[in-house]
Structure formats: C-alpha cells, structure tokens
Write a protein that holds these residues in place. Sequence first.
Motif, PDB file in Angstrom:
ATOM      1  N   GLY A  48       0.826  -1.200   0.000  1.00  0.00           N
ATOM      2  CA  GLY A  48       0.000   0.000   0.000  1.00  0.00           C
ATOM      3  C   GLY A  48       0.858   1.246   0.000  1.00  0.00           C
ATOM      4  O   GLY A  48       2.087   1.173   0.042  1.00  0.00           O
ATOM      5  N   ARG A  88      -5.894   5.396  -7.052  1.00  0.00           N
ATOM      6  CA  ARG A  88      -6.187   5.403  -5.619  1.00  0.00           C
ATOM      7  C   ARG A  88      -6.858   4.105  -5.202  1.00  0.00           C
ATOM      8  O   ARG A  88      -6.554   3.534  -4.148  1.00  0.00           O
ATOM      9  N   GLU A  89      -7.800   3.628  -6.017  1.00  0.00           N
ATOM     10  CA  GLU A  89      -8.505   2.389  -5.675  1.00  0.00           C
ATOM     11  C   GLU A  89      -7.545   1.204  -5.635  1.00  0.00           C
ATOM     12  O   GLU A  89      -7.615   0.364  -4.724  1.00  0.00           O
ATOM     13  N   ALA A 148      -2.087   7.391   7.112  1.00  0.00           N
ATOM     14  CA  ALA A 148      -2.451   6.591   5.934  1.00  0.00           C
ATOM     15  C   ALA A 148      -1.572   5.359   5.774  1.00  0.00           C
ATOM     16  O   ALA A 148      -1.473   4.813   4.674  1.00  0.00           O
ATOM     17  N   PRO A 179      -0.998   9.611  -0.846  1.00  0.00           N
ATOM     18  CA  PRO A 179      -2.392   9.165  -0.845  1.00  0.00           C
ATOM     19  C   PRO A 179      -3.405  10.305  -0.887  1.00  0.00           C
ATOM     20  O   PRO A 179      -4.580  10.078  -1.168  1.00  0.00           O
ATOM     21  N   PRO A 204      -0.284   1.728   5.326  1.00  0.00           N
ATOM     22  CA  PRO A 204      -0.956   0.494   4.898  1.00  0.00           C
ATOM     23  C   PRO A 204      -1.045  -0.550   6.003  1.00  0.00           C
ATOM     24  O   PRO A 204      -1.886  -1.450   5.937  1.00  0.00           O
ATOM     25  N   ASN A 214      -4.214   1.245  -5.109  1.00  0.00           N
ATOM     26  CA  ASN A 214      -3.295   1.346  -3.972  1.00  0.00           C
ATOM     27  C   ASN A 214      -4.007   1.161  -2.642  1.00  0.00           C
ATOM     28  O   ASN A 214      -3.449   0.576  -1.707  1.00  0.00           O
ATOM     29  N   ASP A 215      -5.243   1.642  -2.549  1.00  0.00           N
ATOM     30  CA  ASP A 215      -6.013   1.442  -1.319  1.00  0.00           C
ATOM     31  C   ASP A 215      -6.379  -0.028  -1.102  1.00  0.00           C
ATOM     32  O   ASP A 215      -6.653  -0.439   0.027  1.00  0.00           O
ATOM     33  N   SER A 216      -6.390  -0.804  -2.171  1.00  0.00           N
ATOM     34  CA  SER A 216      -6.775  -2.221  -2.063  1.00  0.00           C
ATOM     35  C   SER A 216      -5.622  -3.109  -1.607  1.00  0.00           C
ATOM     36  O   SER A 216      -5.840  -4.271  -1.235  1.00  0.00           O
TER      37      SER A 216
END
Length: 477
Positions: free
Chosen positions: A284, A312-313, A358, A291, A360, A315-317
């Motif tokens: 992440g 973003r989706e 933020a 982010p 991960p 990396n957020d996953s």
Amino acid sequence: MSNQTTGLYNSTHPPEEQKRELRNGSHPVAVYGLGKMGLPLAAVYAEATSNVVGVDIDDDVVRSINDGECHVAKEPELPELVAEQVERGALRATTDSVAAAGAASVHVIIVPTPLTDDREPDLAAFEAVLDSIAESLAPGDTVIVECTVPPGTCSDLVGPYLEAKSGVSRDEFGVAFCPERTSSGRAVQDITASHPKIVGGVDAESTRVAALVYGEITSNEVIAVRDATTAEAVKLFEGIYRDVNIALANELARIRDDLGIDVTEAIEAANTQPYCNIHDPGPGVGGHCIPWYPYFITSRVESATPLLQTAREVNDSMPRFTADKLRDELAESDRDIADSTVAVLGITYRPGVAETRATPAAGVIDRLNEFGANVLAVDPMLDADGITSFGATPVSLSELPEQSIDAVVVVTPHEEFDDIDWGVFDDLVVIDGRGTLGDIDHRVYAIGAGPRGTERLQGKSRGGTLRAAELREGGRQ
C-alpha cells in the motif's frame, strides 16, 4: 496605510543589496509550523538569514527548540543545525503566531493540510496562520506558502484574504508558492541542495522576491514558473505521478500468480530501458502526501479524472490483498488464519520515520482482525500505545523470538529488522511486502515476486539488506 516599503516586495534597493539585507537579518523571517518538515526549513532559513522565529502550537516543541534541542528523530544534520542556530541567536521559537507575524517581513507557511472525511483539503490550520499574519501585515511583506494546497489557493484565497483582513492593498505585499520537495531522513540536504527550488508568485514581483529568497537558501537551481498556481500544481503532479506509477506496479503484482513470473524481476529488467521507470509494488501507499494529493486536484476540477481515481482504488486495495495473500498461504500449508498468531513488522508508513498517517499497516491489521487472527506488531519507531491504537498487541523486537507465532507480514522494513534471526522460529509463513527478504529458510511470498521459500525458490533471491537500504533511502515506493 502608508505606502512606505521596508520589506523585499517593491523594494527599490539593488538586488545584491537586498540579498545582503536578507543574509544579515534585516528582513526577519517567520516560519509557521515546526514539524518534521517545518523545523528543517526554519533551521535552514536561520542559517541563511540569521533572523528566524518559528511558530508552533505545541508548547513542548517550542520549549525544546529554544533549549537547542531537536524533536524530529532520525534527521541527519538537523540536531546540530538547530543547536548551532539557537546558540547564535538566529533561531527561536514561540507559540505566539501574532507576535511572530508582527516581527517578520517574510512569512513562510508550512502547516499540515490534511483531508476531511469527505476527502476535501482541510485548510483550517492554514487559514488560522493567515489570520495571524493579517493582524500586522505591512507593505513590503512577502508570504511564501510551502505546504501543499489545492491549485489556485495563493491567487484565490491567500491574496484576497490577507487584503480584506489587513487593509493592506494587494499591490503592496507579495504572495508566492514554493513547493516543499523534501523526504524524511534527508530534509536538510533536500532543502539546501538536492533538487531545484520551484517558485511562482501571484504577480511578477512576488516571483522575483521568492526567487531571490530561495537563491540564498539553496545551492541548486531556482526555477521560476509562470505563476503561483503552476507552482502549486508542480508539487501535486510529483506526488500523483508516483501514486499512478505505484498503482501500475501494484496491479502487475496482483496478476503475478496468473503470469507465473517474478514481476519485480521483470520490472527491474524493463527499467534498464531509459524510457521505462516502473516503481516498486508493495502492501500500500502511506504518508501525508501521495495518498492525499489526487484529492487536492479532484476536489477543485469538474472534469473527470478516471486514472487518478483508479490509481487510488488500486493502492487502497493493497493492504487487503496483502492480508488475503497471507490467509491463502496459510491455507496452502494446512493452517487456518483464524487459529494463527501473526506478527506485523512495521507500522509506520516508511522505514525510519515515525509517521503513521495513511499507513498500509492499518488496513493489514484490520483485515487480519476480521479473519480472527491474533495480531502482534513490532515497530521500533512507536511506543506501545501507538501500536495498540492500530488494534494490535505491541511486542518489542527483543521479545519477538519468545512469541509463538505462525506467520509474519513485513509491511515496513525498518533497519532494525535486518538483524532478525529467522532461524529461531519454527515453520513460519511470511508475506514480504517490500521484497526485502532473501532466503530466510521459511515459506515466503513476496508481493510481486511470488513464492520464495527454500523448497519453492526458483532462480536467485534478491539481497534483503541491500533492498531494504534502498527503500530507506527513498526508493520507488
């Protein structure tokens, strides 16, 4: 209001004389915000201008600086620089922002600009600084913004806001943006030499003053762009580039098992071509920069930005993907994650940096808790309460060998982890989030590289210590 100018803006003195005045302290500087980027900036300004007051809302921070101490950890050169500048009277600190503003003619703002829950830039602290400056803004003053703000902030907010609140005509004071381009662990070097300084003002005179000031701060080039909004965009574009690039690497890492190859090896080979620079995959993207930067753009434009949103989706996953991969690896070894004790190595978002925004690791721990795992966590940068706040049981590095653990997730490869004796553990399943482990004689799945346990290893393993050192130097993640 008098039109007499005592500052650099609209000064009639020759440029070389203005530079001498700046160096000898005739143009006092106030730096608002003394955090991990603000304190290095204030110290460098003090060395160059001999007359800096730093402003912070934290009494302990102010007290420590006035005692010649440095509250920012693991920042080479900074403790010595702070002590030296305080001792010679070039740097002092205060919580009184109004008094500091009243004594200064150059105002440098580097306060946090986080996101709200609605992913809107939160400029509350920024506007509070503007209120303090407005109380004593004088003709000739210059306001320089270094903290990240949405494009158009200097022209649409700072200038009109200060004019309305202070009564000083807009053509009597300067407003410019100079993006902070520093990394933790090398802030002093980055401010003074590593990268060109970008400056842009709301008018030509503001740009001139900002270029003159930063010409005294850095030994590198000063690049003056068209206006402040362009300079604001430069900072955001730098972060967005990295976010999109890392998302590409992470998406390639996610399809590694379908391809049946070491994606990180393929990336490294591809990057030998000069037009290719794919970054590194990982669990992440964290911190207070990458982010968040896409939202500084998307919150201010009406046009669709599907690439930014998709990055973003992706990396957020990745924290969820990382925990899910551990579940699958445990299942392949006939173990249930719900019955497992898992140690998460590294909570902070970057090695050697006590910053958790933020991170991960938060998503990894949350997912492991959802699975019912017993989650331990080790981070030499945080105290026990800091680790507990993420929903994990804190364990020191020295206590780790005493724990009966089934699995490990390496999220952040602090240098302290290089000395772990993996031989004291029995039959571990390890998710190597950053590709920093070589053959440790356990079942390892490295994100992007795939299986690397001794009985599963194909080809050569990457050197763990070197790889971790590269990441700590601010590599491509």
